[in-house]
Enzyme design. Structure first.
Site, PDB file in Angstrom:
ATOM      1  N   LYS A   1      11.484   2.981  -4.494  1.00  0.00           N
ATOM      2  CA  LYS A   1      10.039   3.094  -4.277  1.00  0.00           C
ATOM      3  C   LYS A   1       9.671   4.550  -3.915  1.00  0.00           C
ATOM      4  CE  LYS A   1       8.553  -0.948  -5.286  1.00  0.00           C
ATOM      5  NZ  LYS A   1       7.645  -1.135  -6.448  1.00  0.00           N
TER       6      LYS A   1
ATOM      7  N   TYR B   1      16.407  -0.522  -2.672  1.00  0.00           N
ATOM      8  CA  TYR B   1      15.039  -0.934  -3.041  1.00  0.00           C
ATOM      9  C   TYR B   1      14.039   0.115  -2.523  1.00  0.00           C
ATOM     10  CZ  TYR B   1      10.484  -3.046  -2.541  1.00  0.00           C
ATOM     11  OH  TYR B   1       9.121  -3.249  -2.567  1.00  0.00           O
TER      12      TYR B   1
ATOM     13  N   SER C   1       6.080   0.723  -0.948  1.00  0.00           N
ATOM     14  CA  SER C   1       6.479  -0.219   0.104  1.00  0.00           C
ATOM     15  C   SER C   1       6.721   0.475   1.434  1.00  0.00           C
ATOM     16  CB  SER C   1       7.776  -0.923  -0.331  1.00  0.00           C
ATOM     17  OG  SER C   1       8.328  -1.667   0.739  1.00  0.00           O
TER      18      SER C   1
END
Ligand code: WQD
Length: 314
Positions: A145, A141, A117
């Site tokens: 990643k 988050y 991402s």
């Protein structure tokens, strides 16, 4: 060619399965169906929770059927939720990938496309971001990643070759029935507001951008899906153990520009409201797509109008 697609019953995963099947590839999906919908795909769906204790055995049994490559999308992806429940994100996103890598290693599966991402970049203060720019994620988050990329790169130890695709802002619908049903991002949220007879909300219009609202790189989900097929082909012809590619259009659009485009597409001359800024939003996040174009041979085919038109009409 046989592909195993984890998270393949999701919004993005189901578009990848569809595009892969259109290209004559055979797909099998793994999904825990927590947010995915099994009827989005017309292939075998193995309901497995990758982070569960039992997952490695289940994965080894499935992988023993033999696949040419694994595309790994299954993960939690809500930035806000990751701030509230970081342990859940590390358990599921890191634990799930660890189990997958262990099972791939024990069954000699050596090709992986990893769904990463733009959140790995955090808040870069640049007009466009390249893969070699610093990765300083600002939420759990994005951290999961980036760690996932490190895990995929380290697996070269046993012969894994991996490509990480850093998604920018994915939107649009490639095929009726595959729309993004979780209104968690600007375009589906704004459409949901309009369909409920409410006004879309701009999270802050006092950013250092031309119209004061944040700028993002919106990429059509079909272009993103094709990037995964191209990444599998790339793994088949290149020998480097690990590569990273931004997946975007290289063009930015502000929140207000997106809403103005939605007015044109919908024919609704709606008003939008303006609220305070949302914490953690970088003013601008646009991909440098030189590497995607040069090495994957891919240029985004769809622009903002097609993205919003497909999101509104499909
Ligand atoms: C876009 C812009 C909001 C809703 C996230 C993840 C990223 C990736 C894509 C997975 C921001 C503004 C939003 C609204 C608004 N996901 N906004 N009103 O935050 O850029 O990226 O999704 O890989 O990792 O971080 O996407 O769609 O939430 O927001 O003004 O009702 O729209 O502030 O500027 P974001 P988003």
């Amino acid at each position: 060619m046989k592909l195993l697609v984890t998270g393949g019953a999701g919004y993005i995963g189901s578009h990848i399965v569809w595009q892969a099947q259109q290209a004559g590839l055979e797909c099998t999906v793994i999904d825990n169906l927590s947010t995915g919908l099994g009827d989005r795909v017309s292939c075998e769906v193995a309901q497995i929770d990758l982070a569960a204790e039992s997952a490695i055995g289940q994965l080894e049994k499935l992988l023993s059927k033999g696949f040419d490559a694994v595309i790994h999308l299954a993960a939690r992806k809500q930035v806000g939720e990751s701030v509230e429940k970081p342990e859940l994100y590390f358990k599921d996103n890191i634990g799930g990938l660890a189990n997958l890598l262990l099972a791939m290693r024990s069954t000699s599966h050596h090709k992986l496309v990893f769904s990463s991402s733009a959140a790995t970049y955090g808040m870069p203060n640049k007009d466009s971001v390249s893969e070699d720019d610093p990765t300083t994620p600002i939420n759990p988050y994005g951290q999961t990643k980036l760690i996932g990329e490190w895990m995929s790169a380290n697996a070269k130890q046993w012969g894994l070759r991996a490509v990480s695709l850093r998604y920018f802002n994915v939107a649009g619908t490639g095929k009726a029935g595959l729309a993004d049903t979780a209104a968690l991002n600007l375009i589906p949220i704004a459409i949901g507001q309009l369909r409920a007879g409410k006004s879309p909300v701009v999270f802050g219009n006092d950013y250092p951008t031309p119209d004061g609202s944040c700028i993002r790189d919106y990429v059509h989900v079909n272009d993103l899906a094709l990037a995964h097929i191209a990444a599998v082909d790339y793994l088949g012809r290149e020998s480097r153990p690990f590569d990273v590619f931004n997946i975007g259009t290289g063009k930015g659009a502000s929140v207000i520009e997106v809403l103005d485009e939605l007015k044109k597409v919908s024919g609704l001359n709606f008003q939008y409201e303006v609220s305070e800024r949302r914490a953690g939003d970088p003013p601008k996040l646009v991909a440098n797509v030189d590497r995607m174009e040069k090495e994957l041979g891919l240029k985004a085919r769809y622009g903002l109008t097609e993205i919003i038109d497909s999101a509104w009409n499909l």
